[in-house]
Design an enzyme around this catalytic site. Structure first.
Site, PDB file in Angstrom:
ATOM      1  N   GLU A 284       0.940   2.675 -14.888  1.00 40.16           N
ATOM      2  CA  GLU A 284       1.637   1.680 -14.088  1.00 40.16           C
ATOM      3  C   GLU A 284       2.149   0.557 -14.977  1.00 40.16           C
ATOM      4  O   GLU A 284       3.258   0.049 -14.793  1.00 40.16           O
ATOM      5  CB  GLU A 284       0.668   1.139 -13.026  1.00 40.16           C
ATOM      6  N   GLU A 287       5.159   1.684 -16.748  1.00 38.93           N
ATOM      7  CA  GLU A 287       6.264   1.763 -15.786  1.00 38.93           C
ATOM      8  C   GLU A 287       6.850   0.369 -15.587  1.00 38.93           C
ATOM      9  O   GLU A 287       8.069   0.169 -15.558  1.00 38.93           O
ATOM     10  CB  GLU A 287       5.772   2.325 -14.440  1.00 38.93           C
ATOM     11  N   CYS A 304      -1.980   1.920  -5.354  1.00 38.95           N
ATOM     12  CA  CYS A 304      -3.294   2.581  -5.308  1.00 38.95           C
ATOM     13  C   CYS A 304      -3.986   2.549  -3.963  1.00 38.95           C
ATOM     14  O   CYS A 304      -4.947   3.270  -3.747  1.00 38.95           O
ATOM     15  CB  CYS A 304      -4.222   2.064  -6.395  1.00 38.95           C
ATOM     16  N   SER A 324       5.474   1.609  -7.238  1.00 39.33           N
ATOM     17  CA  SER A 324       5.201   2.345  -8.468  1.00 39.33           C
ATOM     18  C   SER A 324       5.049   3.814  -8.109  1.00 39.33           C
ATOM     19  O   SER A 324       4.506   4.154  -7.063  1.00 39.33           O
ATOM     20  CB  SER A 324       3.911   1.825  -9.094  1.00 39.33           C
ATOM     21  N   LYS A 363      -8.023   7.500   2.321  1.00 37.38           N
ATOM     22  CA  LYS A 363      -8.038   8.460   1.213  1.00 37.38           C
ATOM     23  C   LYS A 363      -8.141   9.888   1.742  1.00 37.38           C
ATOM     24  O   LYS A 363      -7.725  10.832   1.086  1.00 37.38           O
ATOM     25  CB  LYS A 363      -9.220   8.161   0.284  1.00 37.38           C
ATOM     26  N   GLU A 366      -4.724  10.731   2.352  1.00 38.02           N
ATOM     27  CA  GLU A 366      -3.971  10.811   1.102  1.00 38.02           C
ATOM     28  C   GLU A 366      -4.104  12.191   0.438  1.00 38.02           C
ATOM     29  O   GLU A 366      -3.105  12.765  -0.014  1.00 38.02           O
ATOM     30  CB  GLU A 366      -4.458   9.717   0.144  1.00 38.02           C
ATOM     31  N   GLU A 371       2.368  16.688  -1.504  1.00 35.35           N
ATOM     32  CA  GLU A 371       2.789  16.497  -2.898  1.00 35.35           C
ATOM     33  C   GLU A 371       1.611  16.208  -3.846  1.00 35.35           C
ATOM     34  O   GLU A 371       1.785  16.181  -5.051  1.00 35.35           O
ATOM     35  CB  GLU A 371       3.847  15.386  -2.992  1.00 35.35           C
ATOM     36  N   CYS A 508     -10.826  -3.015  -1.908  1.00 40.82           N
ATOM     37  CA  CYS A 508     -11.663  -1.850  -1.616  1.00 40.82           C
ATOM     38  C   CYS A 508     -13.112  -2.198  -1.329  1.00 40.82           C
ATOM     39  O   CYS A 508     -13.802  -1.476  -0.618  1.00 40.82           O
ATOM     40  CB  CYS A 508     -11.624  -0.870  -2.768  1.00 40.82           C
TER      41      CYS A 508
END
Ligand SMILES: Cc1cc2nc3c(=O)[nH]c(=O)nc-3n(C[C@H](O)[C@H](O)[C@H](O)COP(=O)(O)O)c2cc1C
Ligand code: SF4
Lengths: 587, 449
Positions: A284, A287, A304, A324, A363, A366, A371, A508
């Site tokens: 990241e 990037e 994230c 990102s 999650k 996710e 993908e 988190c």
């Protein structure tokens, strides 16, 4: 006029502040009033009628959570009338509750069970259950969340929590009378209701009516399969919350015991998402540097938090180019475990089963995104929450408190302090700055603490001069704050370069998959503060505190990934997003 | 703009047109009074002119020349108590709303009449719609509200037509929506149709419903008079309460106070159904012995029927047996004997009516109408209904009776709103006065049933 009133509770003379409720005053004076639907700061409707009190001169009993004190008020919290009413309310609720305690995720901390025991409820109505019972509806089509009306007490706490924390109002109590039922906007599918899976409703539920979708079964199956090489990888914030499930004070870091528990549970290898947190910072960070040097899209958003991803895809899809492209850390970790780490040990990717322990229910969604795979292998095979990990430990009768600490040796379990702080709001930003600043300036700094992005303020902003450029950063956490930030963003008042977003307030550490605490404990402790502190403390004690100093990560580049944002890195560590604004429309 | 001269001109013209229509005698029982229903069957409800010809809107005219506090004083003098069921003094309610400081206040007419068997509000609206509009106007002047809502139950399509026409005519004449009688007071009325839930008759649930929410009661306090519709001071009054207001203002509080039972002055419209010779609606002065109502007004029991009991206000009410019929009507007078006068509906039962079965069907009504908000009512109505069903089927036990009573008292004590608090009334009254009927149905081991 005085700001105080004189009153009595159970004949004890008290002074109370005007505007206080009877419940508050009682609590301040050590008088316990049972309650169910009341949840401080979240729900205060007075519907369950469990907190009723008897007031001199008033007809009928009143909910003390709604009742304001007045001069000369005489309250009784425990006479026969009150006691029998409380018992009746609980009996009625019990008569309609599906008691499956042994199989319930709230077996160990069910508020209802505790109330029933405390008030000596016998459940005499149970024999008539077949008649007055409402129909049981279990909504489990979502990959993250399960709603079970059989256990629901209709207290409304989840509905209020959804409203308070997100303002999205995904849940509501629908229908009337005894048909009342908690449903999402699309009653059949929470997935299609625009829910971001912050999981605050689960944590507000006094019973097991709202839970995460079970992941334990799948994990246990993999563990039982001799052909599978099962790798477990905990998120940064798991180690500072897990302890609460075993009676430790809030904010105890049990990293070593946690690793040992993994070993005892029979996992074949232990990774740590902290390793890939460092990897994420490199990807990241580079990037960001690339966007800065080659005129990319600004602001750049971190990627994230999958709750946050749900939000931007569902409600602000025009901003997707800002995100990102880096996968979230545990997805990277899964990909690298299967594609790089396992082959190094002569294990085929298809034989590897990766389990993430996450503070988060989003999650679970996710890992199901199509993908999220590399070379045809799912990056992560199962997600369990911190709560589910605790349950597995308990099911297996592992005496957690007596475990000896363990330090795993695997390459993908080594990390720096920068990874630790990923679990708290501002942590990703701080970790990124530690690396980006050094890369851009081309030299090493001793000072690594960026305190301006720490703390629980919901929108934090800072400007740093990095190599001659004023870089505007912001840190936003919690859906309500995210909404507010987009208004600021759209007003165009300020240009931002880099923004960290997290779906949950506090990040988190306060995720929807973290341990559930009984309300009275919750009210007395600042969970976000204490759990975050444990993370920052660990960071402080680390010899290495910058992601680019993580040898185990740098070796991976040398051996496999070549360089940050390389073709291969893009193939395995980056992803793309989807406009899901139909979620918004379904509202 | 409407003026006295304009009213007088309309009156004169209309009187000429209708001829002696207004003098036609309506056949009445000698005990009946026609105050609230003075125009019923006399005027064409679709004609504002005919209402004016019968001195309509003169009360509003008089009120427009009075100070707010004087209007309220007059209402207090009259002793009028709300006819929606609770009997709250109307003057006092207005006083509270008047005293509340706010930039906006509201008047709501509660026309959600939902108790099975009751239809007095419907009769008033269908036969004399302008009387309630005028009542709302006066209430608005008294408390300083410029906006009113009529909350009408969806099951009253004819009322809707009549009220819509009345509101339209009142606007056209400049009674609504324009400065009234040379003052700068303007009042608007909007008609809202309920969605068919009985609970929306409860004033705070009604307010929620107007605000577009699910009709569920709010916590009280705050009461609507201080924080009502959209958080503003709001007077919610029943149809029968508002329809008499114009005459009270016109004729004075003392006139009204002299009628009927001093603790509940005035008249009450009773709807009488069941096993009597002449079921129907009757406007009667309060304080009349129930025996007189049943025998002289309703004509006594229908042929072949033996009197068993009379039930006041249906699913939330209580029974009166033969030896209690000397009791007189009035909120407090009846309450002292454990009976709620409620909205004044009477159901007359004969020996063929089974008390347990009746209680069961009323509990079913309450169960279906419970909004589901609070535990006692949401769960309690279901359990009581189940218990009654069990007893009715002959499978009940002594323990069930105890539980029935226990749950009933629990609901009265702990339910959130009036619906749940009064839902067990028929059961408790039934147990009190007809306990043997419950007992006889219990499972009898000796007989080996
Ligand atoms: C369940 C329930 C239903 C009610 N339904 C009505 C109704 O249909 N019409 C009505 O005027 N009042 C009804 N009420 C009473 C209202 O809450 C309120 O007291 C009344 O409208 C006040 O008007 P009043 O002061 O003119 O009587 C109901 C109350 C409860 C608890
Ligand atoms: S008593 Fe019944 S109708 Fe009233 S709030 Fe409770 S559930 Fe709703």
């Amino acid at each position: 006029m005085s700001d105080f009133v004189k009153m009595t509770i159970n004949d004890i003379e008290l002074k109370a502040r005007k505007g206080q409720t009877v419940l508050e005053v009682a609590e301040e004076n050590g008088i316990y009033i049972p309650r169910l639907c009341y949840l401080k700061g979240i729900n205060n409707e007075g519907d369950c009628r469990v907190c009723v009190v008897d007031v001199d001169g008033q007809n009928g009993l009143k909910s003390s959570c709604k009742l304001e004190v007045y001069e000369g008020m005489k309250v009784n919290t425990g006479n026969e009338k009150v006691k029998s009413s409380v018992k009746n309310s609980l009996e009625l609720l019990a008569a309609n509750h599906s008691f499956e305690c042994w199989a319930c995720s709230r077996e160990h901390n069910c508020e209802f069970l505790r109330l029933l025991r405390k008030n000596n409820v016998q459940n005499p109505l149970a024999e008539k259950q077949e008649h007055g019972r409402k129909e049981r509806v279990i909504r489990d089509s979502s990959v993250s969340l399960v709603l079970d009306s059989g256990k629901c007490l209709l207290c409304g706490r989840c509905v209020s929590a959804c409203h308070t924390y997100t303002g999205l109002d995904i849940l509501s109590i629908n229908k009337r009378g005894s048909d009342s039922i908690v449903e999402s906007i699309d009653p059949i599918s929470i997935d299609n209701s625009g829910c971001v899976y912050c999981g605050k409703c689960i944590q507000a539920c006094p019973v097991g009516a709202l839970t995460e979708k079970d992941g334990i079964m799948k994990v246990q199956e993999a563990l039982n399969d001799p052909k599978k090489f099962v790798v477990i990888q905990p998120a940064p914030s798991v180690r500072v919350a897990l302890a609460e499930e075993f009676g430790y004070p809030v904010g105890t870091n049990v990293e070593g015991k946690m690793y040992r528990a993994f070993d005892e549970l029979g996992f074949d290898d232990i990774g740590d998402v902290n390793w890939s947190a460092d990897l994420t910072i490199i990807e990241e960070g580079y990037e960001f540097i690339d966007r800065l040097q080659n005129g990319g899209v600004f602001p750049m958003f971190t990627s994230c938090s999958p709750g946050w991803i749900r939000y931007i895809e569902g409600y602000e899809a025009e901003y997707l180019p800002s995100l990102s492209s880096a996968k979230s850390p545990h997805m990277m970790q899964g990909a690298m475990t299967k594609q790089y780490y396992a082959p190094k040990m002569n294990i085929k990717p298809e034989d590897v089963f990766v389990v993430s322990v996450m503070p988060c229910i989003a999650k679970k969604f996710e890992i199901e995104r199509p993908e999220m795979q590399s070379h045809g292998h799912r990056d992560v095979d199962a997600v369990i929450t911190t709560r589910e990990l605790a349950r597995m430990i308990k099911y297996n009768e592992i005496n957690f408190r007596d475990l000896e600490e363990l330090k795993p040796k695997g390459q993908l379990s080594q990390f720096t302090g920068a990874a630790n702080i990923f679990g708290a709001t501002g942590g990703v930003m701080e970790a990124a700055l530690r690396t980006v600043v050094e890369v851009l300036e081309g030299k090493s700094f001793d000072e690594v603490e960026y305190k301006m992005v720490r703390g629980t303020e919901e929108i934090k902003e800072a400007t740093l001069n990095v190599h001659g450029i004023d870089v505007n950063v912001a840190v936003v956490h919690g859906v309500r704050a995210i909404k507010e930030f987009f208004e600021i963003l759209k007003s165009g008042e300020k240009q931002y370069h880099f923004v960290e977003f997290m779906g949950c307030i506090g990040g988190c550490v306060n995720g929807g998959g973290q341990p559930i605490t009984l309300p009275e404990t919750y009210e007395k402790n600042d969970f976000i503060e204490l759990r975050s502190k444990a993370l920052y403390d660990e960071d402080k004690d680390m010899a290495l505190r910058k992601s680019h100093k993580n040898r185990a990560v740098m070796v991976t580049y040398e051996e496999f990934l070549e360089k940050p944002n390389s073709h291969r890195a893009h193939e395995m560590l980056h992803t793309h997003y989807k406009n899901r604004e139909y979620l918004k429309e379904s509202k | 703009m409407i003026t006295l001269a304009k009213l007088m001109k309309i009156k004169e013209k209309t009187l000429n047109e209708v001829g002696d229509k207004f003098n036609k005698n309506i056949e009445l029982n000698s005990l009946e009074i026609r105050d609230k229903l003075r125009n019923a069957g006399v005027i064409n409800p679709l004609s504002i002119e005919e209402y004016i010809a019968r001195d309509g809107y003169l009360g509003a005219l008089k009120a427009s020349q009075m100070k707010q506090t004087d209007i309220i004083q007059e209402m207090k003098k009259s002793g009028l108590r709300g006819r929606g069921g609770a009997g709250f003094p109307t003057g006092l309610k207005w006083q509270f709303a008047h005293d509340a400081n706010a930039d906006q206040k509201y008047i709501i007419m509660n026309a959600d009449e939902g108790i099975p068997g009751d239809y007095m509000d419907r009769i008033i609206m269908e036969s004399d719609p302008h009387s309630v509009i005028e009542g709302m106007l006066i209430a608005g002047m008294a408390i300083g509200a410029t906006k009113g809502f009529i909350y009408l139950r969806i099951e009253y399509p004819k009322c809707k037509v009549v009220l819509e026409k009345a509101i339209k005519d009142a606007y056209e004449l400049g009674i609504l929506g324009s400065p009234l009688f040379n003052t700068d007071f303007k009042f608007d009325i909007e008609l809202r149709i309920g969605a068919g839930a009985y609970i929306c008759g409860e004033e705070t649930a009604l307010i929620e419903s107007i605000e577009g929410m699910k009709g569920q009661p709010r916590n009280k306090p705050p009461f609507p008079v201080t924080e009502g519709l959209y958080g503003k001071p709001t007077v919610v009054n029943n149809v029968e309460t508002l329809c008499i207001v114009p005459q009270i203002i016109q004729k004075g509080g003392h006139w009204y106070h002299k009628i009927g039972n001093p603790e509940t002055p005035g008249t009450k419209i009773h709807t009488i159904s069941g096993k009597v010779k002449r079921p129907g609606y009757y406007e009667l002065p309060t304080g009349m012995p129930i025996k007189t109502i049943l025998e002289q007004v309703a004509g006594g029991m229908a042929n072949g029927s033996d009197f068993k009991a009379v039930l006041f206000s249906g699913p939330s009410g209580g029974f009166l047996k033969k030896d209690e019929l000397f009791r007189r009507t009035g909120f407090d007078t009846l309450a002292k004997n454990g009976v709620q006068m409620g909205a004044g509906g009477l159901i007359v039962l004969d020996e063929s009516n089974d008390i347990v079965s009746l209680c069961r069907s009323f509990m079913k009504f309450n169960m279906k109408e419970s909004c589901g908000r609070c535990t006692p009512c949401r769960e309690g109505t279901v359990r009581i209904y189940e218990l009654l069903k069990k007893i009715e089927s002959g499978m009940g036990t002594d323990k069930d009776l105890i539980q029935l009573e226990d749950l009933s008292y629990y609901m009265i004590n702990s339910a959130f709103c009036g619906l749940g608090q009064s839902a067990p009334n028929p059961v408790l009254s039934g147990l009190d006065k007809f306990r043997n009927e419950f007992q006889n149905k219990l499972y009898n081991f000796g007989e080996g049933k």
